[in-house]
Design a protein around this motif. Structure first.
Motif, PDB file in Angstrom:
ATOM      1  N   TRP A 327       0.823  -1.212   0.000  1.00 51.24           N
ATOM      2  CA  TRP A 327       0.000   0.000   0.000  1.00 51.24           C
ATOM      3  C   TRP A 327       0.857   1.262   0.000  1.00 51.24           C
ATOM      4  N   GLY A 328       2.160   1.119  -0.008  1.00 49.28           N
ATOM      5  CA  GLY A 328       3.062   2.269   0.015  1.00 49.28           C
ATOM      6  C   GLY A 328       3.861   2.292   1.290  1.00 49.28           C
ATOM      7  N   GLY A 329       3.364   2.990   2.271  1.00 45.51           N
ATOM      8  CA  GLY A 329       4.050   3.037   3.560  1.00 45.51           C
ATOM      9  C   GLY A 329       4.523   4.439   3.865  1.00 45.51           C
ATOM     10  N   PRO A 330       5.360   4.587   4.845  1.00 47.98           N
ATOM     11  CA  PRO A 330       6.119   3.546   5.552  1.00 47.98           C
ATOM     12  C   PRO A 330       5.392   2.948   6.759  1.00 47.98           C
ATOM     13  N   TYR A 331       4.114   3.298   6.943  1.00 46.54           N
ATOM     14  CA  TYR A 331       3.393   2.854   8.129  1.00 46.54           C
ATOM     15  C   TYR A 331       2.485   1.663   7.826  1.00 46.54           C
ATOM     16  N   THR A 332       2.136   0.924   8.884  1.00 49.55           N
ATOM     17  CA  THR A 332       1.247  -0.230   8.714  1.00 49.55           C
ATOM     18  C   THR A 332      -0.201   0.109   9.023  1.00 49.55           C
ATOM     19  N   LYS A 333      -0.483   1.389   9.332  1.00 50.14           N
ATOM     20  CA  LYS A 333      -1.852   1.854   9.575  1.00 50.14           C
ATOM     21  C   LYS A 333      -2.253   2.872   8.518  1.00 50.14           C
ATOM     22  N   ASN A 334      -3.560   2.969   8.266  1.00 51.40           N
ATOM     23  CA  ASN A 334      -4.056   3.988   7.341  1.00 51.40           C
ATOM     24  C   ASN A 334      -4.351   5.277   8.105  1.00 51.40           C
ATOM     25  N   ASP A 335      -4.947   6.254   7.413  1.00 52.34           N
ATOM     26  CA  ASP A 335      -5.185   7.554   8.049  1.00 52.34           C
ATOM     27  C   ASP A 335      -6.281   7.515   9.103  1.00 52.34           C
ATOM     28  N   ARG A 336      -6.967   6.394   9.219  1.00 59.84           N
ATOM     29  CA  ARG A 336      -7.990   6.244  10.263  1.00 59.84           C
ATOM     30  C   ARG A 336      -7.488   5.414  11.437  1.00 59.84           C
ATOM     31  N   GLY A 337      -6.230   5.057  11.393  1.00 60.46           N
ATOM     32  CA  GLY A 337      -5.637   4.306  12.492  1.00 60.46           C
ATOM     33  C   GLY A 337      -5.887   2.813  12.425  1.00 60.46           C
ATOM     34  N   CYS A 338      -6.345   2.291  11.267  1.00 57.70           N
ATOM     35  CA  CYS A 338      -6.627   0.858  11.105  1.00 57.70           C
ATOM     36  C   CYS A 338      -5.427   0.165  10.462  1.00 57.70           C
ATOM     37  N   PHE A 339      -5.120  -1.024  10.947  1.00 58.21           N
ATOM     38  CA  PHE A 339      -4.024  -1.777  10.356  1.00 58.21           C
ATOM     39  C   PHE A 339      -4.383  -2.203   8.930  1.00 58.21           C
ATOM     40  N   MET A 340      -3.378  -2.225   8.065  1.00 58.53           N
ATOM     41  CA  MET A 340      -3.560  -2.514   6.649  1.00 58.53           C
ATOM     42  C   MET A 340      -3.352  -3.983   6.294  1.00 58.53           C
ATOM     43  N   ALA A 341      -2.974  -4.793   7.272  1.00 60.99           N
ATOM     44  CA  ALA A 341      -2.699  -6.204   7.001  1.00 60.99           C
ATOM     45  C   ALA A 341      -2.845  -7.002   8.285  1.00 60.99           C
ATOM     46  N   ASN A 342      -2.837  -8.312   8.141  1.00 60.99           N
ATOM     47  CA  ASN A 342      -2.945  -9.231   9.266  1.00 60.99           C
ATOM     48  C   ASN A 342      -1.545  -9.716   9.643  1.00 60.99           C
ATOM     49  N   PHE A 343      -1.028  -9.237  10.782  1.00 59.58           N
ATOM     50  CA  PHE A 343       0.313  -9.624  11.213  1.00 59.58           C
ATOM     51  C   PHE A 343       0.379  -9.527  12.738  1.00 59.58           C
ATOM     52  N   LYS A 344       1.574  -9.485  13.309  1.00 61.78           N
ATOM     53  CA  LYS A 344       1.747  -9.390  14.757  1.00 61.78           C
ATOM     54  C   LYS A 344       2.265  -7.995  15.094  1.00 61.78           C
ATOM     55  N   PRO A 345       1.364  -7.056  15.363  1.00 56.45           N
ATOM     56  CA  PRO A 345       1.793  -5.684  15.646  1.00 56.45           C
ATOM     57  C   PRO A 345       2.039  -5.450  17.137  1.00 56.45           C
TER      58      PRO A 345
END
Length: 459
Positions: A327-345
């Motif tokens: 999705w680009g990055g460098p973050y694993t959350k979108n602008d609404r604070g939701c994670f963009m994938a299923n992983f171990k955060p």
């Protein structure tokens, strides 16, 4: 005089042949069937192109196995999602049913008679039973009368199985003792059963196939064709015990018991599948698709296969250059604070992304190539051997490094149990080819035939 007459006749025939061909004596080539590109069901077209493969930023983990390098890949189709439990079950059930049909054919040959001479001359290949009363045949006998035989090293190789007749799995409806005898061999013994339930002996679910090792043939021109034909036999049922073995001192029995076979998980990615089983699935999918196309008198399709490491990374990037994630990055959350994938955060908070284990294969937003879960959910097998230095010597056009003697096979994308580093599109990891894990699945690709893809992008 005779010579003049011969030359005259030859000239006349040549003239007639030229007039009849319709090419007016011009070089027009051999006319074949028209080819219309067809996007395979459930796949996305990935247009060919160049990209910077490897780490665009600093290698924070210090592994240094993915230096940046510009490479080019050709166009191909890729599954929009990871192969699901439901899709892999189609493969498993096909192999199971084919095994049963083969056993039925062999038993029919043993208890029956071979076709009579007049039946052979009539081109009829059915089995004729001793003292058979066609008016009162059992379902089993009717099935066998229409069957042509099957697969395996039994003398039935290459002969057609009748898949149009449904098999009977309800024990109370078995048509006769012969059918019951065959079905009984497909289950575990009573001694290995419990709670009154008999279970399929999945060790008998074996898929046999052969292929030509083109790489080997290209390296040694003195080899004969038969020297590069490889035959494989693979037990194809997923290793459901991976859910237990992968996590010691952890209660994962519900996943072991239900994940693969229960319909509740039908749209979840299949796991517990080794690299070799994933390769067998690709062979079966190709055979299954082309069998249908043969009936319709259509061109065969290119083989389904695992993606190369370069193809996988190019597709995961979705056309974004120098991006950290699909999705680009460098973050694993979108602008609404939701994670963009299923992983171990969050240092191990598995549930922070609303999922403890895997999620549906089409969960989260796809990347710009319409591919789902190219980061997280399950890691994915690719058709590459893991070599830390492979980027240094691989080609820059359709790079592929896959040493048959190297059993370390690359997995990409990270999984539900991995930290964010492994979700990066440039991160590399590996597992052994015969290993099955609760966090590794796969998706397939198919070569695009031709080079001009502008007219097929929107199909």
């Amino acid at each position: 005089m005779k010579m003049k007459k011969f030359l005259l006749i030859t000239a006349v025939f040549a003239l007639l042949a030229s007039c009849g061909s319709g090419d007016r004596g011009q070089l027009v080539g051999v006319k074949g069937k028209k080819w219309h590109p067809e996007k395979p069901y459930g796949m996305a077209l990935i247009p060919g192109g160049s990209f910077i493969m490897g780490k665009a930023d600093d290698d924070l983990a210090g592994i240094q196995d993915a230096p940046a390098k510009t490479v080019t890949v050709r166009a191909f189709y890729m599954d929009e999602t990871e192969i699901t439990n439901s899709e892999y079950r189609q493969f498993v059930e096909w192999v199971r049913d084919s095994t049963i049909r083969t056993k039925l054919a062999i038993l029919a040959d043993e208890v029956g008679e071979t076709p009579s001479d007049d039946r052979k001359s009539a081109g009829i290949g059915q089995f004729a039973f001793k003292d058979a009363d066609t008016a009162n045949m059992s379902v089993y006998e009717k099935y066998m009368l229409d069957n042509y035989s099957g697969m395996g090293e039994t003398g039935y190789e290459g002969r057609k199985l009748n898949h149009d007749v449904d098999l009977i799995f309800d024990k109370g409806e078995y048509p006769d003792e012969y059918y019951a005898e065959v079905m009984d061999t497909m289950y575990l013994s009573i001694e290995e059963s419990y709670n009154g339930q008999r279970t399929w002996d999945v060790a008998k679910f074996k898929f046999q196939y052969s292929y030509m090792d083109i790489q080997k043939a290209a390296k040694n021109r003195n080899l004969r064709r038969k020297d590069v034909i490889v035959k494989e036999e693979v037990v194809i049922y997923p290793d459901t015990t991976a859910w237990i073995r992968d996590f010691a001192y952890s209660y994962n029995e519900p996943m072991h018991n239900d994940y693969f076979w229960h319909d509740a998980y039908g749209d979840y990615p299949v796991v517990g599948v080794s690299w070799k089983q994933a390769k067998a699935f690709c062979q079966w999918r190709t055979m299954y698709h082309n069998a249908y196309r043969k009936e319709k008198k259509r061109h065969f399709v290119n083989s389904y296969r695992l993606p190369s490491e370069a193809e996988w990374e190019y597709a995961a990037r979705g056309g974004l250059q120098a991006a950290s994630f699909p999705w680009g990055g460098p973050y694993t959350k979108n602008d609404r604070g939701c994670f963009m994938a299923n992983f171990k955060p969050l240092r191990g908070d598995y549930a922070a992304d609303q999922a403890l284990y895997t999620v549906e294969a089409d969960a989260y937003e796809p990347n710009d190539f319409d591919l789902y879960n190219m980061a997280g959910n399950v890691s994915e097998w690719v058709n590459a051997s893991y070599e830390p230095s492979s980027y240094e010597y691989m080609s820059t056009i359709n790079p592929s490094v896959n040493d048959a003697d190297n059993q370390k096979k690359v997995v990409r994308g990270g999984s539900w149990k991995d930290v964010a580093y492994f979700l990066q599109v440039s991160s590399r990891d590996y597992e052994y080819a015969d290993s099955a894990r609760s966090f590794i699945g796969f998706r397939t690709v198919q070569d695009y035939l031709g080079t001009d893809i502008t007219s097929t992008k929107n199909k």
